[in-house]
Design a protein around this motif. Structure first.
Motif, mmCIF file in Angstrom:
data_model
loop_
_atom_site.group_PDB
_atom_site.id
_atom_site.type_symbol
_atom_site.label_atom_id
_atom_site.label_comp_id
_atom_site.label_asym_id
_atom_site.label_seq_id
_atom_site.Cartn_x
_atom_site.Cartn_y
_atom_site.Cartn_z
ATOM 1 N N GLU A 55 0.833 -1.197 0.000
ATOM 2 C CA GLU A 55 0.000 0.000 0.000
ATOM 3 C C GLU A 55 0.873 1.254 0.000
ATOM 4 O OE1 GLU A 55 -4.057 0.990 2.182
ATOM 5 O OE2 GLU A 55 -2.366 1.187 3.581
ATOM 6 N N ALA A 56 1.972 1.210 0.774
ATOM 7 C CA ALA A 56 2.896 2.350 0.804
ATOM 8 C C ALA A 56 3.503 2.595 -0.572
ATOM 9 C CB ALA A 56 3.994 2.106 1.839
ATOM 10 N N ILE A 57 3.897 1.534 -1.256
ATOM 11 C CA ILE A 57 4.463 1.667 -2.601
ATOM 12 C C ILE A 57 3.423 2.263 -3.553
ATOM 13 C CG2 ILE A 57 5.269 0.363 -4.611
ATOM 14 C CD1 ILE A 57 6.621 -1.571 -2.599
ATOM 15 N N VAL B 4 9.135 1.806 -6.926
ATOM 16 C CA VAL B 4 9.829 1.057 -5.881
ATOM 17 C C VAL B 4 9.335 -0.386 -5.880
ATOM 18 C CG1 VAL B 4 10.210 0.887 -3.380
ATOM 19 C CG2 VAL B 4 10.144 3.125 -4.486
ATOM 20 N N GLY B 5 10.260 -1.325 -5.677
ATOM 21 C CA GLY B 5 9.914 -2.732 -5.663
ATOM 22 C C GLY B 5 9.671 -3.260 -4.258
ATOM 23 N N THR C 62 0.561 -16.275 -2.614
ATOM 24 C CA THR C 62 -0.040 -15.307 -1.692
ATOM 25 C C THR C 62 0.567 -13.923 -1.880
ATOM 26 O OG1 THR C 62 -0.596 -16.977 -0.032
ATOM 27 C CG2 THR C 62 -0.326 -14.715 0.749
ATOM 28 N N TYR C 63 1.901 -13.858 -1.924
ATOM 29 C CA TYR C 63 2.571 -12.553 -2.048
ATOM 30 C C TYR C 63 2.388 -11.945 -3.435
ATOM 31 C CZ TYR C 63 4.487 -13.395 2.538
ATOM 32 O OH TYR C 63 4.597 -13.628 3.886
ATOM 33 N N LEU C 64 2.365 -12.773 -4.460
ATOM 34 C CA LEU C 64 2.114 -12.236 -5.796
ATOM 35 C C LEU C 64 0.690 -11.697 -5.920
ATOM 36 C CD1 LEU C 64 4.006 -14.842 -7.992
ATOM 37 C CD2 LEU C 64 4.535 -12.404 -7.780
ATOM 38 N N ALA C 65 -0.242 -12.337 -5.237
ATOM 39 C CA ALA C 65 -1.625 -11.847 -5.260
ATOM 40 C C ALA C 65 -1.744 -10.491 -4.564
ATOM 41 C CB ALA C 65 -2.555 -12.866 -4.599
ATOM 42 N N TYR D 231 -2.533 -4.382 -5.508
ATOM 43 C CA TYR D 231 -2.191 -2.963 -5.431
ATOM 44 C C TYR D 231 -1.647 -2.396 -6.730
ATOM 45 C CZ TYR D 231 -2.978 -3.143 -0.424
ATOM 46 O OH TYR D 231 -3.562 -3.283 0.806
ATOM 47 N N MET D 232 -0.962 -3.238 -7.529
ATOM 48 C CA MET D 232 -0.216 -2.704 -8.668
ATOM 49 C C MET D 232 -0.594 -3.339 -10.011
ATOM 50 S SD MET D 232 1.585 -0.456 -7.081
ATOM 51 C CE MET D 232 2.742 0.080 -8.333
ATOM 52 N N GLY D 233 -1.464 -4.332 -9.989
ATOM 53 C CA GLY D 233 -1.850 -4.993 -11.230
ATOM 54 C C GLY D 233 -1.048 -6.264 -11.470
ATOM 55 N N SER D 234 -1.600 -7.145 -12.288
ATOM 56 C CA SER D 234 -1.016 -8.477 -12.456
ATOM 57 C C SER D 234 0.290 -8.482 -13.222
ATOM 58 C CB SER D 234 -2.025 -9.400 -13.146
ATOM 59 O OG SER D 234 -2.388 -8.867 -14.408
ATOM 60 N N ASP D 235 0.581 -7.428 -13.984
ATOM 61 C CA ASP D 235 1.805 -7.395 -14.786
ATOM 62 C C ASP D 235 2.972 -6.706 -14.068
ATOM 63 O OD1 ASP D 235 0.461 -8.635 -16.877
ATOM 64 O OD2 ASP D 235 -0.149 -6.734 -17.790
ATOM 65 N N TRP D 236 2.749 -6.220 -12.861
ATOM 66 C CA TRP D 236 3.758 -5.414 -12.164
ATOM 67 C C TRP D 236 4.927 -6.251 -11.649
ATOM 68 C CZ3 TRP D 236 5.253 -5.175 -6.880
ATOM 69 C CH2 TRP D 236 6.009 -4.044 -6.533
ATOM 70 N N ALA D 237 4.650 -7.464 -11.236
ATOM 71 C CA ALA D 237 5.671 -8.288 -10.569
ATOM 72 C C ALA D 237 6.656 -8.869 -11.580
ATOM 73 C CB ALA D 237 5.031 -9.400 -9.748
ATOM 74 N N THR D 238 7.666 -8.073 -11.896
ATOM 75 C CA THR D 238 8.803 -8.504 -12.707
ATOM 76 C C THR D 238 10.045 -8.420 -11.827
ATOM 77 O OG1 THR D 238 9.369 -6.285 -13.467
ATOM 78 C CG2 THR D 238 7.668 -7.474 -14.724
ATOM 79 N N PRO D 239 11.185 -8.949 -12.268
ATOM 80 C CA PRO D 239 12.396 -8.835 -11.438
ATOM 81 C C PRO D 239 12.796 -7.404 -11.107
ATOM 82 C CG PRO D 239 12.700 -10.544 -13.084
ATOM 83 C CD PRO D 239 11.404 -9.860 -13.417
#
Length: 252
Positions: A182-184, A191-192, A207-210, A215-223
């Motif tokens: 939420e802070a990000i 910020v990652g 769980t963490y990817l969900a 908060y950021m959308g499904s495509d946000w989690a990249t390296p």
């Protein structure tokens, strides 16, 4: 996301870690070899500062980053020692610095001191090197303090905010992840996020990817934006890819 797709994604986001007290050159060689999987490379390996050179040698010719830890694990207050440690790690070839903030100082209200350390280490870590700040959320405990620490680190220029060292009783939790994500999201900054310690199963990873997707959308989690700090989870992820029953991994 189906299980194999989730497992392969999680492998690509993994900072494969050996911060064991008995780590040696042979363990680093094994770690770096494990980081190069049949299903793709992990994002990075995370090692003690005195193994950075060894890890860089082992990973030559790959895109796998070498991360290391400073002011670790206790989040002490010696700024100059932390800066020296950071400079040496970068000189040895570290791509990423994981800094433990002086969380006890922050917890008791000395927030300016903690901010100063993050700011000074940020100055010492020039791009393209990355700075991850470890908040040690399990020790901060209070949701408002965790949020304040996340906001501080983001404002001080951290590239990532990270939950934990993996060396205390309570490490990454979904509750802390919600606060930090939420802070990000509310910061508007690129910020990652890195949950670390206790991520041992495919379910944990999901769980963490969900939470990140919420908060950021499904495509946000990249390296570039998301990492898992773990060692034990890789076996579970590989087992899923191989169609085997995934067991919880041991370790960090």
């Amino acid at each position: 996301m189906e299980q194999k797709q989730l497992a392969q994604k999680a492998i690509s986001l993994l900072d494969l870690t050996n911060l064991n007290d008995d780590c040696d050159d042979a363990a680093i060689e094994a770690l770096c070899q494990r980081a190069k999987t049949f299903y793709g490379n992990t994002a990075a390996v995370c090692v003690w500062p005195h193994f950075v050179k060894k890890a860089k040698e082992c990973l030559g010719g790959t895109t796998i980053k070498v991360a290391t830890v400073v002011n670790f694990p206790h989040g002490g207050e010696d700024l100059f020692a932390t800066l020296d440690e950071t400079a040496k790690a970068l000189e040895d070839g570290a791509d990423e610095i994981d800094l433990v903030i002086p969380y006890e100082a922050f917890k008791v209200g000395r927030r300016g001191f903690a901010e100063t350390m993050v700011l000074k280490v940020r100055e010492a870590v020039p791009a393209p090197a990355k700075l991850k700040t470890i908040l040690e959320t399990g020790e901060l405990q209070d949701a408002d303090i965790i949020r304040a620490a996340a906001d501080m680190a983001i404002e001080a220029g951290a590239d990532f905010i990270k939950t934990s060292t993996g060396k205390v009783k309570t490490n990454a939790t979904p509750e802390a992840a919600e606060i930090m994500m939420e802070a990000i999201a509310e910061s508007g900054k690129p910020v990652g996020f890195k949950p670390a310690g206790g991520v041992r199963t495919l379910e944990d990873a999901g769980t963490y990817l969900a939470i990140a997707a919420k908060y950021m959308g499904s495509d946000w989690a990249t390296p570039d934006h998301f990492r898992f700090g773990a060692s034990g989870v890789l076996d579970a992820l590989l087992a899923t890819m191989q169609g085997q029953t995934a067991k919880a991994g041991d370790g960090y």
